[in-house]
Design an enzyme around this catalytic site. Structure first.
Site, PDB file in Angstrom:
ATOM      1  N   TYR A   1       0.744  -0.846  -0.202  1.00 11.22           N
ATOM      2  CA  TYR A   1       0.282  -0.425   0.195  1.00 11.22           C
ATOM      3  C   TYR A   1       0.708   1.476  -0.215  1.00 11.22           C
ATOM      4  CZ  TYR A   1      -4.069  -2.107   1.181  1.00 11.22           C
ATOM      5  OH  TYR A   1      -4.804  -3.299   0.597  1.00 11.22           O
TER       6      TYR A   1
ATOM      7  N   ASP B   1      -6.396  -7.212  -7.422  1.00  8.88           N
ATOM      8  CA  ASP B   1      -7.798  -6.706  -6.507  1.00  8.88           C
ATOM      9  C   ASP B   1      -8.009  -5.578  -7.481  1.00  8.88           C
ATOM     10  OD1 ASP B   1      -5.943  -5.309  -5.453  1.00  8.88           O
ATOM     11  OD2 ASP B   1      -7.025  -5.206  -3.544  1.00  8.88           O
TER      12      ASP B   1
ATOM     13  N   LEU C   1      -1.238  -8.598  -5.098  1.00  8.72           N
ATOM     14  CA  LEU C   1      -1.853  -9.425  -4.522  1.00  8.72           C
ATOM     15  C   LEU C   1      -3.355  -8.146  -4.148  1.00  8.72           C
ATOM     16  CD1 LEU C   1      -4.328 -11.440  -4.975  1.00  8.72           C
ATOM     17  CD2 LEU C   1      -3.394 -12.183  -2.910  1.00  8.72           C
ATOM     18  N   ASP C   2      -3.021  -8.412  -2.810  1.00  9.65           N
ATOM     19  CA  ASP C   2      -3.986  -6.927  -2.313  1.00  9.65           C
ATOM     20  C   ASP C   2      -3.387  -6.665  -1.729  1.00  9.65           C
ATOM     21  OD1 ASP C   2      -5.967  -6.134  -1.002  1.00  9.65           O
ATOM     22  OD2 ASP C   2      -6.623  -7.724   0.428  1.00  9.65           O
ATOM     23  N   PRO C   3      -2.812  -5.070  -1.828  1.00  9.09           N
ATOM     24  CA  PRO C   3      -3.507  -4.055  -3.014  1.00  9.09           C
ATOM     25  C   PRO C   3      -2.566  -4.726  -3.965  1.00  9.09           C
ATOM     26  CG  PRO C   3      -1.601  -3.255  -2.558  1.00  9.09           C
ATOM     27  CD  PRO C   3      -2.014  -4.738  -1.301  1.00  9.09           C
TER      28      PRO C   3
END
Length: 928
Positions: free
Chosen positions: A581, A611, A606-608
């Site tokens: 992030y 997504d 992946l996340d973030p």
């Protein structure tokens, strides 16, 4: 139209060769099966013969003019041309076909020290051949006087009109251009022009589909190539507009004609810092200018016909990033649908790069097309398709020998230009020194080699060659590639990241890690990768040294260390990529990064990461079709595969557990049915868990993650009444975490009993201390009862027992209960090599369509890890980070500052390349 001044050949040649007859030869062309041109036509040969020149023509059944025509003109047809003192050709001569002590005239392609033709030049020097290169035949102003340029323009334009018909048909539109064939299908250009005129007649009758909209043709330059191109274009019903009115023509023009626009340098080149375009200054200092072609001209062009010469270091017409913007599918109101036909994906339909300079003014065309395969589709994701006219992208024709598609006319045209200079050339005798000749400046200036050496004007070729050799030797000795990447961190996600970049041998990779064993293992697995020791927190200087030698730095360190790398990148003007992030400690560096001219790209994991990419792909598609996003719920998580989830947390760790544990204590914000919901930090989050049933075969639960409300702005969702991003776990995770919370095991604050200098302590003693039991020797059954009483659950005891937290094993003290538990679980619940993990991502997107129908679209992204291979988490973090890094290296991402992957020209290529790696998603749809 270009006018050719035809000199009286008898007067031009004079009588001086009648007494001593000169023998010349026209050699057979063997560079390509399509090469059917010759330097002289039979008519030119007839004139030469009449003026006392003996002409030998090497036989060829491929040549456009038959041998009988040359024979009738007075030529001698024979294989052996060694008796000729001057040998004329068109393309390069094979080394074994050279004849010593002769004068050869052809396009040698050696004046830039082109490596592939240096053996030919060496052979020419060794065999005492005098080489005259047509490309260097120039007048006093430096303008070329013998070239095929105009014919290249004619052939190229016929090619692109032919391709335009096929491309539009593949897109669902029958047009008059369908009846224009490739130029080599016609006996001559007159027949081809008639086909163009016929198509133009149909255009004028209104037979162009309205769904195609007004067609605009942009011609770059005004030289011979552009003139030839425009002669063909003018066979269509047309109107010329100046560059400043091109947009108006594109948006509001009459579809019963086509629009032309001649663009010169002054129209799109702007001086950096201001000031008018200065031709002289530009020729001397092209680096002082920047091109606005991609913004002012290209967005309104249906077809670009490029015929300009591109010099190294001069601005490009279209760069790779430009293409990403211009070729991304977008709604264009001036390209309406008609009778059910689809709208065009974007304005630009075709590019005819007649200059055919790989990587030159059209940067993304790094190789030429051929007459056999004249077209390729190039799309915004940098894919090239030479087998189909259907699909995304722009149709590109970049044939480097276009004139040979009109071989007779090209031969006539070229010979007419060459004939006035022939008398001067005919005095050449390669057995005599160059100084004994009296060549005109035009001829003398085109002689590259003579007397076994380079002529003075071309001695620079030797310097270029030596420089290139030294550079190659240096690169070979150093193993120096074109690009360098330094990766900070060597955890589990590093392997896919390194593997992807390692596929390209031109990328040098250095992995820096405080655990030298991890970086060394990567170096052993991927030959050429360098592993170095580095503690980023303790050696800021070491970080800067590594960054200074890199083109891109990738940080997969803990996110609190990213600013150390980012600040070093700003100082050294090196780009950076992270999968984490973009927190405040990075975003505060945005202006500094912009001023340094670098990109710091975040949230490409992946996340973030994935997504974002999948959400934006769907959202932008919906918006382009007139829909509104009224709700967005997203859950994502990394899990052990179900068969390896047999522990109280139903969880295992392939990286440090700290983030997963501390996130359970975090604050969360989201929007539910138009109301803002705030969950306070400290443990309330685990009370908000809900069941997730989108994959019925799994027993899943989820809870909110971080601040979801900001994504209303990030994703541009003004109409969303529900907006939630959350974390996925197996059912049972949150219950187990609540027990750990009640027992104070997730306290992030330092505790005196866990100071590394304090006395040893067991896990049983630590638990007793945390729940207030003074007697550490309490009977085990009584301890369990106290634990159940303290946590108000008998399950808490089971959780502690199964996690090994009630044993007499020594505690490895790490300051706080949270960090101490983190270390324990990193070993106890570590995902083993013979186990596999699982990544699950789910988006539920609520859509309101213009007809008031509502749709809920579900996007599922499920990836399993490989046993004894890369984990799912490693693949879904490492590969997107690697793809993004490669894009930054290749200049595909031009935005500067601290940025996120939210632009279509960024997320679409990443998704496309991830799908090529087998990372695919599926969709569901329900209307209600």
């Amino acid at each position: 139209m270009l006018k050719i001044r035809r000199l009286p050949v008898r007067a031009a040649l004079g009588r001086k060769y009648f007494g001593t007859q000169k023998t010349i030869a026209i050699r057979r062309e063997d560079q390509s099966v399509w090469e059917r041109r010759a330097p002289f036509s039979p008519l030119h040969v007839r004139k030469l013969v009449k003026n006392g020149v003996r002409v030998i023509v090497q036989p060829s059944n491929r040549r456009a003019y038959p041998m009988q025509a040359y024979l009738n003109a007075g030529a001698i047809i024979q294989e052996d041309i060694s008796e000729a003192s001057i040998i004329f050709g068109v393309k390069q001569v094979p080394i074994d076909q050279l004849i010593p002590n002769r004068t050869f005239c052809f396009f040698s392609h050696t004046i830039k020290a082109q490596e592939s033709n240096m053996p030919l030049l060496d052979a020419i020097l060794e065999q005492n051949i005098r080489l005259l290169d047509y490309e260097k035949l120039v007048d006093k102003k430096g303008q070329r006087v013998v070239a095929f340029g105009k014919m290249a323009g004619v052939a190229g334009t016929i090619n692109i009109l032919h391709g335009l018909g096929l491309r539009l048909l593949a897109l669902g539109h029958h047009t008059p251009f369908m009846h224009i064939g490739p130029p080599h299908n016609y006996r001559n250009s007159s027949m081809a022009r008639q086909a163009v005129r016929d198509a133009g007649y149909e255009v004028s009758l209104g037979l162009m589909p309205k769904s195609v909209g007004p067609l605009t043709f942009v011609f770059t330059g005004s030289g011979n190539v552009s003139q030839g191109s425009q002669e063909v274009f003018q066979e269509l019903p047309h109107e010329y507009v100046p560059p400043e009115l091109l947009q108006k023509a594109a948006e509001h023009g009459n579809p019963n004609k086509v629009y032309g626009c001649e663009v010169r340098r002054r129209h799109y080149l702007e001086r950096i810092g201001g000031g008018k375009f200065d031709h002289v200054e530009y020729e001397e200092h092209p680096e002082r200018y920047v091109s606005t072609f991609s913004k002012k001209i290209a967005p309104y062009a249906s077809v670009i016909i490029n015929g300009i010469y591109w010099a190294v270091d001069s601005p490009k017409l279209l760069t790779i990033p430009d293409a990403k913007v211009l070729l991304r599918p977008a709604y264009t109101p001036w390209l309406p649908t008609s009778m059910g036909a689809p709208a065009l994906p974007h304005r630009m339909l075709g590019i005819c790069d007649i200059s055919a300079d790989p990587g030159g003014s059209i940067e993304f065309m790094n190789e030429c097309t051929t007459i056999d395969t004249p077209f390729c589709l190039y799309d915004a994701d940098r894919n090239k398709d030479t087998k189909s006219f259907k699909g995304p992208g722009v149709l590109v024709c970049s044939i480097d020998n276009m004139p040979t598609q009109l071989p007779r006319e090209s031969t006539d045209f070229f010979g007419d230009l060459l004939m006035p200079f022939t008398p001067d050339i005919l005095q050449s005798d390669a057995s005599k020194p160059l100084d004994s000749h009296h060549f005109s400046p035009t001829i003398h200036g085109a002689i590259i080699a003579s007397d076994g050496k380079l002529t003075p004007n071309f001695e620079y070729i030797r310097d270029l060659r030596e420089s290139a050799i030294r550079s190659r030797q240096k690169e070979s000795a150093q193993g120096k590639p074109e690009k360098r990447v330094v990766i900070f961190g060597a955890g589990r996600v590093a392997a896919p990241l390194v593997e992807y970049l390692h596929r390209n041998p031109s990328i040098a990779i250095t992995v820096a890690c405080e655990n030298k064993e991890l970086s060394d293992n990567l170096a052993k697995t991927f030959p050429g990768v360098e592993g170095v020791y580095l503690n980023a927190l303790e050696s800021v200087t070491g970080v800067q040294e590594l960054v200074a030698n890199a083109d891109v730095a990738v940080s997969i360190l803990p996110r609190d260390l990213h600013p150390i790398v980012a600040k070093a990148c700003i100082r050294e003007k090196t780009n950076m990529v992270t999968a984490s992030y973009a927190k405040d400690n990075l975003t505060c560096l945005h202006k500094d990064a912009v001023n340094a001219g670098i990109t710091i790209l975040n949230e490409v994991g992946l996340d973030p990461g994935i997504d974002h990419l999948l959400a934006l792909e769907c959202m932008h598609e919906v918006k382009a079709l007139g829909g509104k996003i009224v709700s967005f719920e997203s859950f994502c998580g990394g899990l052990p595969a179900p068969e390896f989830s047999d522990n109280p947390l139903r969880y295992k760790f392939s990286w440090s557990p700290r983030s997963a544990l501390i996130n359970t204590l975090s604050e969360a914000r989201y929007i539910s049915h138009g109301e803002k919901v705030v969950i306070n930090e400290g443990g309330e989050l685990m009370e908000t868990t809900r069941s997730l049933n989108f994959l019925p075969g799994f027993s899943l639960e989820g809870f909110p993650n971080g601040d979801s409300t900001k994504y209303a702005k990030y994703y541009d969702l003004p109409d969303a009444k529900t907006l939630l991003r959350g974390t996925i776990r197996y059912k049972g995770f949150t219950d187990a975490v609540r027990h750990l919370q009640f027992l104070n095991l997730l306290d992030p604050n330092d505790h005196p009993i866990l100071h590394d200098k304090g006395p040893e302590i067991t896990w049983r003693q630590l638990i007793c201390h945390l729940i207030g039991i003074q007697d550490h020797n309490i009977i085990y059954e009584n301890l369990k009862a106290k634990i159940a009483e303290h946590s108000q659950s008998n399950e808490a005891v089971t959780v502690l027992e199964d996690l090994g937290l009630l044993t007499d094993a020594k505690v490895v003290k790490c300051g706080s209960p949270l960090d101490t538990l983190t270390y324990h679980l990193s070993i106890k619940l570590n995902l083993q090599n013979d186990e596999r993990d699982l990544v699950i991502l789910r988006h539920d997107i609520g859509i309101l369509w213009p007809d008031n129908k509502r749709e809920t679209r579900g996007i599922n992204f499920v990836v399993y890890g490989d046993v004894n291979g890369n984990s799912a988490m490693a693949k879904t973090v490492g590969y997107p980070a690697a793809v993004a890094t490669k894009m930054v290296l290749d200049g595909e991402i031009q935005e500067r500052g601290v940025i996120l992957p939210f632009a279509p020209e960024v997320y679409r290529p990443i998704l496309s390349r991830l799908r090529a790696e087998g990372l695919n998603s599926t969709e569901t749809s329900k209307f209600h």
